[in-house]
Design an enzyme around this catalytic site. Structure first.
Site, PDB file in Angstrom:
ATOM      1  N   ASP A  79       0.857  -1.182   0.000  1.00 56.58           N
ATOM      2  CA  ASP A  79       0.000   0.000   0.000  1.00 56.58           C
ATOM      3  C   ASP A  79       0.891   1.228   0.000  1.00 56.58           C
ATOM      4  O   ASP A  79       1.962   1.226   0.612  1.00 56.58           O
ATOM      5  CB  ASP A  79      -0.957   0.003   1.195  1.00 56.58           C
ATOM      6  CG  ASP A  79      -0.247  -0.028   2.539  1.00 56.58           C
ATOM      7  OD1 ASP A  79       0.099   1.053   3.065  1.00 56.58           O
ATOM      8  OD2 ASP A  79      -0.026  -1.128   3.064  1.00 56.58           O
ATOM      9  N   ASP A 168      -9.670   2.986   5.926  1.00 59.78           N
ATOM     10  CA  ASP A 168      -8.550   2.979   6.864  1.00 59.78           C
ATOM     11  C   ASP A 168      -9.015   3.682   8.133  1.00 59.78           C
ATOM     12  O   ASP A 168      -9.119   4.906   8.176  1.00 59.78           O
ATOM     13  CB  ASP A 168      -7.355   3.693   6.230  1.00 59.78           C
ATOM     14  CG  ASP A 168      -6.138   3.773   7.147  1.00 59.78           C
ATOM     15  OD1 ASP A 168      -6.229   3.316   8.305  1.00 59.78           O
ATOM     16  OD2 ASP A 168      -5.102   4.297   6.701  1.00 59.78           O
ATOM     17  N   GLU A 170      -8.147   3.988  12.070  1.00 63.64           N
ATOM     18  CA  GLU A 170      -7.084   3.703  13.039  1.00 63.64           C
ATOM     19  C   GLU A 170      -6.856   4.934  13.897  1.00 63.64           C
ATOM     20  O   GLU A 170      -7.669   5.859  13.911  1.00 63.64           O
ATOM     21  CB  GLU A 170      -5.803   3.297  12.313  1.00 63.64           C
ATOM     22  CG  GLU A 170      -5.317   4.351  11.317  1.00 63.64           C
ATOM     23  CD  GLU A 170      -3.963   4.002  10.699  1.00 63.64           C
ATOM     24  OE1 GLU A 170      -2.983   3.973  11.476  1.00 63.64           O
ATOM     25  OE2 GLU A 170      -3.891   3.785   9.473  1.00 63.64           O
TER      26      GLU A 170
END
Length: 280
Positions: A79, A168, A170
Site C-alpha cells: 500500500d 482505513d 485507526e
C-alpha cells in the site's frame, strides 16, 4: 574586566547571573527533546492530509520483524500514499508484488496528488489494485466521506483488476485516538460510511484496522464481520488476535519497513483469491 570595590557582594552578583544562564540553557535543552514543543505550548501535530495507512500502528503497537515463510499460500501486496511519490511499479512487480492499495482521499479535504501515477501505474504493470480512504470521523459524517472517496478515485468496476475500496480506520494522528467519539458513536460513523459506499458502488468496503485500536474505540464490535473483509495491521510474525467477529483476515499488513517501497502485506490466499475479491 570589572573592578571589585570593597563592600560589593561579588559572589551573589555573579551567582545570580550564573543561575539565570543555567536556567536559560536548561530551557533550551528541554525544548529540543521529543514532544517538548507540545509540552511548552507549541504544536507538533502533523499537517492534515499527511496521514498514511499504518502510521498509528508503528506509534502504538510497534514495529516487529518480517514474518517467516510458511506453508500457507499468500500473495504479496503493497500500500502506498503520497509519501512514496512516483512509484517504480515495474520494480515492485518483478519483486513479486501482485496487488496494491493506493491512498485516494482523507476526510473531505485531501486528495493524494500522486494518485493517478500510483493507481494507474500499478494497473498498467498487471497488478490488481484498489484505493483506500483515511477516515477522520471528527471532521464530517461517514456518509459524506464515503461520497468524497467514491467521487475521487475510490469507486469500483468489475474489470477483474479493481479491488473494493478500503476504509482505513485507526489512531488519529491529529488528536485524540478515537477522534473524540464514544465507542457506540464510532460504530455508527463506520456503519454510515460502509452503507453509503455499498449504495454508491454495489460492493462492501474492506476495513483496515488494528485490533488494539478496534477494541479501544469500538468496544470490539463484531457486527461488520459478516460483510466486510478484514485487513489487519500487525507488525509481527503473525496476524495475532483479530477483532471480534472475524475468524480470519483477508489481508495482513505485516510491516512498514519492507524490502521495497511502501508498506507490505500478505493476501490470505493465492492470486486467484485476490481476483475473486476484485470480481465480487
Amino acid at each position: 574586566m570589572p573592578v571589585h570595590r570593597p563592600g560589593t557582594p561579588r559572589r551573589s552578583r555573579w551567582s545570580a547571573a550564573g543561575i539565570l544562564l543555567s536556567v536559560l540553557s536548561a530551557l533550551s535543552l528541554l525544548l529540543t527533546l521529543p514532544g517538548a514543543a507540545q509540552a511548552a505550548g507549541g504544536d507538533d501535530t502533523p499537517a492534515r492530509g499527511s496521514a498514511r495507512m499504518g502510521q498509528g500502528v508503528v506509534e502504538h503497537d510497534g514495529q516487529g520483524s518480517l514474518p517467516p515463510s510458511g506453508d500457507a499460500v499468500q500473495t504479496e501486496g503493497v500500500d502506498v500514499s503520497s509519501h512514496q511519490g512516483n512509484v517504480a511499479w515495474a520494480t515492485l512487480w518483478n519483486s513479486g508484488v501482485k496487488w496494491s492499495y493506493v491512498k485516494a482521499t482523507e476526510g473531505t479535504y485531501y486528495k493524494n496528488p500522486y494518485f493517478a501515477q500510483q493507481y494507474n501505474g500499478s494497473y498498467n504493470v498487471g497488478m490488481i489494485r484498489g484505493a483506500y480512504h483515511f477516515a477522520t470521523p471528527d471532521t464530517t459524517s461517514g456518509a459524506t466521506q464515503a461520497n468524497y472517496f467514491v467521487d475521487n478515485g475510490g469507486g469500483w468496476s468489475r474489470d477483474g483488476k479493481t479491488l473494493p475500496g478500503a476504509l482505513d480506520i485507526e489512531w488519529n494522528p491529529y488528536g485524540a485516538a478515537c477522534f473524540g467519539k464514544s465507542q457506540s458513536a464510532m460504530v455508527t460513523w463506520i456503519r454510515d460510511f460502509l452503507n453509503q459506499y455499498k449504495a454508491r458502488t454495489g460492493r462492501h468496503a474492506v476495513i483496515y484496522t488494528a485490533t488494539s485500536w478496534w477494541k479501544q474505540c469500538t468496544g470490539n464490535y463484531g457486527g461488520f464481520a459478516v460483510n466486510n473483509p478484514l485487513w489487519i495491521a500487525r507488525y509481527n510474525t503473525s496476524p495475532g488476535e483479530l477483532p471480534a467477529g472475524w475468524g480470519v483476515q483477508t489481508m495482513w499488513q505485516y510491516t512498514s519497513t519492507g524490502p521495497t517501497v511502501g508498506d507490505h502485506n500478505k493476501f490470505n490466499g493465492a492470486l486467484d483469491r485476490v481476483q475473486a475479491l476484485a470480481n465480487g
